[in-house]
Every structure is written in C-alpha cells, then in structure tokens.
Design an enzyme around this catalytic site. Structure first.
Site, short mmCIF file in Angstrom:
data_model
loop_
_atom_site.label_atom_id
_atom_site.label_comp_id
_atom_site.label_asym_id
_atom_site.label_seq_id
_atom_site.Cartn_x
_atom_site.Cartn_y
_atom_site.Cartn_z
N SER A 1 0.85 -1.19 0.00
CA SER A 1 0.00 0.00 0.00
C SER A 1 0.89 1.24 0.00
CB SER A 1 -0.89 0.00 1.26
OG SER A 1 -1.51 1.26 1.44
N TYR B 1 -1.86 -0.19 9.99
CA TYR B 1 -2.00 -0.80 8.66
C TYR B 1 -0.75 -0.53 7.83
CZ TYR B 1 -3.70 -1.37 3.85
OH TYR B 1 -3.84 -1.72 2.53
N LYS C 1 2.07 -3.24 6.28
CA LYS C 1 2.41 -3.27 4.86
C LYS C 1 3.88 -2.90 4.63
CE LYS C 1 -1.53 -4.35 2.81
NZ LYS C 1 -1.68 -5.55 1.95
#
Length: 249
Positions: free
Chosen positions: A141, A154, A158
């Site tokens: 991401s 998050y 990633k």
C-alpha cells in the site's frame, strides 16, 4: 498483452473480488492455471466462472494451516507453483489513531498483511526452486511508504511486507525467483468502497489527495501485477511500484 503466463501455475490470494478477481480473470485469459484463495466463499464463484484451469480454496492467509493448504492445492491439482500473488489485505476495524487501535485489531492486521504473505512465500518458494524459478508479487500500500493518519498500524504491517519482499528478492535471486511489491493508492475495491460508504465525506478527501483526480480501478492494478508475474519482467526483482495516480510523487 505483453508478457506470457501461459502454462504457468499461479496462486492468488484475495481472489474473491476487487484486485484479486481482476488478476485472476486476466491471467486465466492468458493461459495460466490458477488456485484462487480467499476468506470469502465468493472465491468459489470466480473459479466456477473461469472454469477449466481454475480451482478455489476458502481460507485465512493469517492461519498457517490455511496458507499452506493454498500452496498444497496448486501442487496436488496442477503440479507445482510458478507464480504467487499475495493480494489479500485487511485495513482494520477501528480507523482511529495508533492509541485507539486495539491489540486485537493490530494482531489481525499483522496476521493478514504480513504473516500471511510470509507463510505463503515460505510454502511456495521450495516448489518454485524445484521448477527452476518463479515470480512472487506482493501487494502492499502507499501507506507503507507514506504516513497517513488513522492508517498507522495498517501502514506498518504493509511496510513489513515491503521489507520482506526486498530481502527475499536478494536471497533467492540466484534461484531465479523474482520478488516484487506493488503499492496501490486508493482504488475502487470493495474494501475501500465499504469504508467510503461508512463515511461518504471521505470520498472527496481521498480523491483530493490524488493528483490524477480519481480513484484507480482494479483492472489497472491487475495490469501491474500481471507485468510482474509474467516473463516481461524477467530481469526485475526487489522493486517497489507505486500505482497511485501520483499520490506519493
């Protein structure tokens, strides 16, 4: 389509919808054999739609037994693994600050976004070596390479995927295994659209941060994943490709 996957055996996680389903359709149309995996049983419908050369398995990549079963199915059904696309991802249930993030939510994000790809890579690489090489495409991401409020954990999960991609690329280069990572920006995937539906005002804010002024489409990510998976990228490994309309420029 530039680059060949014809006759190759691919395992695709997160294949029930969005990017994963788009990649599955594209690879199948170009002659690949597919094992489609997802936590949603909707993945069975994608395999049924594609028909020949496609098998499906329902499982959680964050569960080691499930991750191993995805690779095992490719070996037992089609004879090996040439391509692994780690597309399954999880953005989290609570989108607050780092302080707001529960330990349970942290653990789930790490399990899906980092541990899952680790487990599928660990399972697939020996089979790739036995077949003379392969290609692994991990999907991270832009949050892995740029800070975003409410996406701290998050992004961290990633970023771990980016790091393991680069390390594995160097570690297995001499075995002709290429490992690359794509960092998508905001795309019209079910995961993002669900978040926007919960907070409609966020759509314009998200689009406002993209110089091209729109959300990406799953097919656009699929093209990038296909390139890395195919022989068109035969001398490319350890790279990070942002696909985000200029968001990180």
């Amino acid at each position: 389509m530039t680059g060949k996957v014809e006759g190759k055996i691919a395992v695709i996680t997160g294949a029930a919808s969005g990017m994963g389903a788009s990649v599955a359709r594209l690879m199948h149309a170009n002659g690949a054999y597919l094992v489609l995996a997802d936590i949603s049983d909707g993945v069975m419908a994608i395999a049924d739609e594609l028909g020949d050369r496609a098998a499906a398995i329902v499982g959680d990549v964050g569960n080691s037994a499930d991750a191993n079963a995805m690779v095992d199915l490719a070996v037992s059904r089609f004879g090996g693994v040439d391509i692994l696309c780690n597309i399954a991802g999880y953005t989290g249930d609570d989108r607050g600050t780092l302080v707001d993030c529960s330990v349970e939510n942290f653990d789930k994000m790490v399990a899906v976004n980092f541990r899952g790809p680790f487990m599928t890579m660990k399972a697939a690489i020996p089979h790739m070596i036995a077949r003379g090489g392969g290609s692994i495409v991990n999907v991270a991401s832009t949050a892995a390479i740029k800070g975003y409020p409410s996406l701290v954990v998050y992004g961290g999960s990633k970023a771990g995927l980016v790091a393991i991609t680069r390390g594995a690329a160097v570690e297995f280069a001499k075995q002709n295994i290429r490992v690359n990572v794509i960092c998508p920006g905001p795309h019209e995937t079910p995961m993002l659209l669900a978040a926007v539906e919960a907070n409609p005002a966020s759509r314009e804010k998200i689009i406002g941060g993209v110089p091209m002024g729109r959300l990406g489409k799953p097919d656009e990510i699929a093209q990038a994943i296909y390139f890395y998976a195919s022989d068109a990228s035969a001398f490319i490994t350890g790279t990070i490709l942002p696909v985000e309309g200029g968001q990180t420029a």
